[in-house]
Design a protein around this motif. Structure first.
Motif, PDB file in Angstrom:
ATOM      1  N   VAL A   6      15.428  64.731  12.661  1.00 27.24           N
ATOM      2  CA  VAL A   6      16.231  63.511  12.575  1.00 27.24           C
ATOM      3  C   VAL A   6      15.348  62.289  12.738  1.00 27.24           C
ATOM      4  N   TRP A   7      14.456  62.311  13.701  1.00 30.46           N
ATOM      5  CA  TRP A   7      13.562  61.184  13.989  1.00 30.46           C
ATOM      6  C   TRP A   7      12.738  60.809  12.766  1.00 30.46           C
ATOM      7  N   GLU A   8      12.208  61.797  12.067  1.00 26.67           N
ATOM      8  CA  GLU A   8      11.349  61.523  10.917  1.00 26.67           C
ATOM      9  C   GLU A   8      12.148  61.098   9.689  1.00 26.67           C
ATOM     10  N   SER A   9      13.401  61.479   9.612  1.00 25.94           N
ATOM     11  CA  SER A   9      14.203  61.213   8.410  1.00 25.94           C
ATOM     12  C   SER A   9      14.963  59.900   8.469  1.00 25.94           C
ATOM     13  N   TYR A  10      15.409  59.505   9.649  1.00 31.56           N
ATOM     14  CA  TYR A  10      16.240  58.306   9.780  1.00 31.56           C
ATOM     15  C   TYR A  10      15.352  57.098  10.065  1.00 31.56           C
ATOM     16  N   LEU A  11      15.094  56.317   9.009  1.00 34.41           N
ATOM     17  CA  LEU A  11      14.167  55.193   9.092  1.00 34.41           C
ATOM     18  C   LEU A  11      14.849  53.882   8.716  1.00 34.41           C
ATOM     19  N   ARG A  12      14.343  52.800   9.261  1.00 31.19           N
ATOM     20  CA  ARG A  12      14.810  51.465   8.885  1.00 31.19           C
ATOM     21  C   ARG A  12      14.132  51.051   7.583  1.00 31.19           C
ATOM     22  N   GLU A  13      14.537  49.914   7.053  1.00 33.16           N
ATOM     23  CA  GLU A  13      13.967  49.437   5.792  1.00 33.16           C
ATOM     24  C   GLU A  13      12.464  49.223   5.887  1.00 33.16           C
ATOM     25  N   ASP A  14      11.978  48.870   7.080  1.00 29.99           N
ATOM     26  CA  ASP A  14      10.542  48.639   7.238  1.00 29.99           C
ATOM     27  C   ASP A  14       9.763  49.928   7.498  1.00 29.99           C
ATOM     28  N   GLY A  15      10.465  51.076   7.482  1.00 34.89           N
ATOM     29  CA  GLY A  15       9.810  52.361   7.674  1.00 34.89           C
ATOM     30  C   GLY A  15       9.715  52.829   9.103  1.00 34.89           C
ATOM     31  N   SER A  16      10.182  52.042  10.055  1.00 30.10           N
ATOM     32  CA  SER A  16      10.143  52.451  11.460  1.00 30.10           C
ATOM     33  C   SER A  16      11.323  53.364  11.777  1.00 30.10           C
ATOM     34  N   PRO A  17      11.161  54.290  12.716  1.00 32.51           N
ATOM     35  CA  PRO A  17      12.243  55.213  13.049  1.00 32.51           C
ATOM     36  C   PRO A  17      13.437  54.501  13.691  1.00 32.51           C
ATOM     37  N   VAL A  18      14.640  54.919  13.318  1.00 38.70           N
ATOM     38  CA  VAL A  18      15.857  54.386  13.937  1.00 38.70           C
ATOM     39  C   VAL A  18      15.907  54.792  15.406  1.00 38.70           C
ATOM     40  N   PHE A  19      15.461  56.023  15.685  1.00 35.84           N
ATOM     41  CA  PHE A  19      15.513  56.555  17.040  1.00 35.84           C
ATOM     42  C   PHE A  19      14.112  56.523  17.652  1.00 35.84           C
ATOM     43  N   PRO A  20      13.955  55.892  18.804  1.00 30.51           N
ATOM     44  CA  PRO A  20      12.622  55.771  19.397  1.00 30.51           C
ATOM     45  C   PRO A  20      12.112  57.088  19.963  1.00 30.51           C
ATOM     46  N   ALA A  21      10.789  57.262  19.872  1.00 27.48           N
ATOM     47  CA  ALA A  21      10.142  58.382  20.546  1.00 27.48           C
ATOM     48  C   ALA A  21       9.746  57.917  21.942  1.00 27.48           C
ATOM     49  N   ARG A  22       9.881  58.820  22.891  1.00 37.44           N
ATOM     50  CA  ARG A  22       9.536  58.515  24.281  1.00 37.44           C
ATOM     51  C   ARG A  22       8.647  59.632  24.834  1.00 37.44           C
ATOM     52  N   PRO A  23       7.905  59.353  25.900  1.00 41.01           N
ATOM     53  CA  PRO A  23       7.093  60.424  26.494  1.00 41.01           C
ATOM     54  C   PRO A  23       7.967  61.626  26.860  1.00 41.01           C
ATOM     55  N   MET A  24       7.582  62.786  26.368  1.00 46.11           N
ATOM     56  CA  MET A  24       8.402  63.974  26.589  1.00 46.11           C
ATOM     57  C   MET A  24       8.227  64.511  28.001  1.00 46.11           C
ATOM     58  N   ASN A  25       9.318  65.072  28.525  1.00 52.66           N
ATOM     59  CA  ASN A  25       9.321  65.713  29.828  1.00 52.66           C
ATOM     60  C   ASN A  25       9.764  67.160  29.666  1.00 52.66           C
ATOM     61  N   PHE A  26       8.981  68.077  30.173  1.00 53.96           N
ATOM     62  CA  PHE A  26       9.322  69.495  30.091  1.00 53.96           C
ATOM     63  C   PHE A  26       9.705  70.068  31.453  1.00 53.96           C
ATOM     64  N   ARG A  27       9.716  69.227  32.469  1.00 56.35           N
ATOM     65  CA  ARG A  27       9.979  69.696  33.824  1.00 56.35           C
ATOM     66  C   ARG A  27      11.458  69.584  34.182  1.00 56.35           C
TER      67      ARG A  27
END
Length: 210
Positions: free
Chosen positions: A143-164
């Protein structure tokens, strides 16, 4: 006998889609609380919060006049198109109904292009490394890679992942997975997860099956 089976099939379809199924639109995001498994347990332990439904999976709806499907990235098929009844059947149940919530972008301007981009990724493998830009995809990464704004930036932000988990421990599932891969756990690497994505202000709930 055939007529009876047909009626049963029609009834199952109606129950699966619920009273809101006819409102599903292509590009809606379907957030799913999955049945208990080592992976779903590890995901919700790291990304869930008290008092909320913990989503372990997300897919992209593809509506097609009664033959609705879901474009998703799964561990048993990579990026694939799944029939909606199958997707709902894999969900946990709340009151006997699938624990799935449909959400829609408030601004649907780029949704058609987003679905088109996602469809081009069909057949690619599941991203067990949970790292961006490696030609493989986990569910929210698709979803993150597919949903983009007109300027090519992702609609949904990436954040530092937590696995704990909430107590700071690392679930055994992650320890064993990355040990088998000979990789470090990608703690802190930018990424996404279904729970965070479902809470984004860009989305609004359309309906739920439970």
């Amino acid at each position: 006998m055939k007529r009876t089976l047909l009626y049963i099939g029609m009834l199952f379809s109606a129950i699966s889609c619920g009273r809101n199924g006819d409102r599903l639109q292509t590009g809606d995001l379907l957030f799913q609380a999955g049945k208990n498994s080592d992976m779903t347990g590890a995901i919700t332990a790291a990304t869930g919060s008290d008092g909320r439904l913990n989503f372990s999976h997300v897919g992209i709806a593809v509506a097609a006049n009664g033959a609705d499907s879901v474009l998703e990235a799964t561990t048993d098929g990579g990026v694939r198109l799944t029939a909606l009844p199958e997707f709902l059947g894999r969900s946990a149940k709340i009151g006997g109904r699938p624990a799935v919530v449909a959400m829609r972008l408030k601004d649907t301007t780029g949704v058609t292009a987003a679905v088109r981009r996602a469809k081009k990724l069909r057949g690619l493998p599941y991203d067990y490394a949970f790292r961006p830009g490696n030609g493989a995809y986990y569910c929210s990464e698709l979803v993150w890679e597919s949903y983009l704004r007109e300027d090519g930036s992702p609609v949904f932000p990436a954040r530092p992942m937590n696995f704990r988990a909430a107590d700071g421990t690392l679930p055994q599932f992650w320890t064993e997975l990355f040990a088998r891969r000979g990789e470090a756990v990608p703690e802190g690497v930018p990424g996404t997860n279904p729970n965070d994505m479902a809470r984004e202000a860009a989305l609004e709930e359309v309906f739920r099956w439970f």
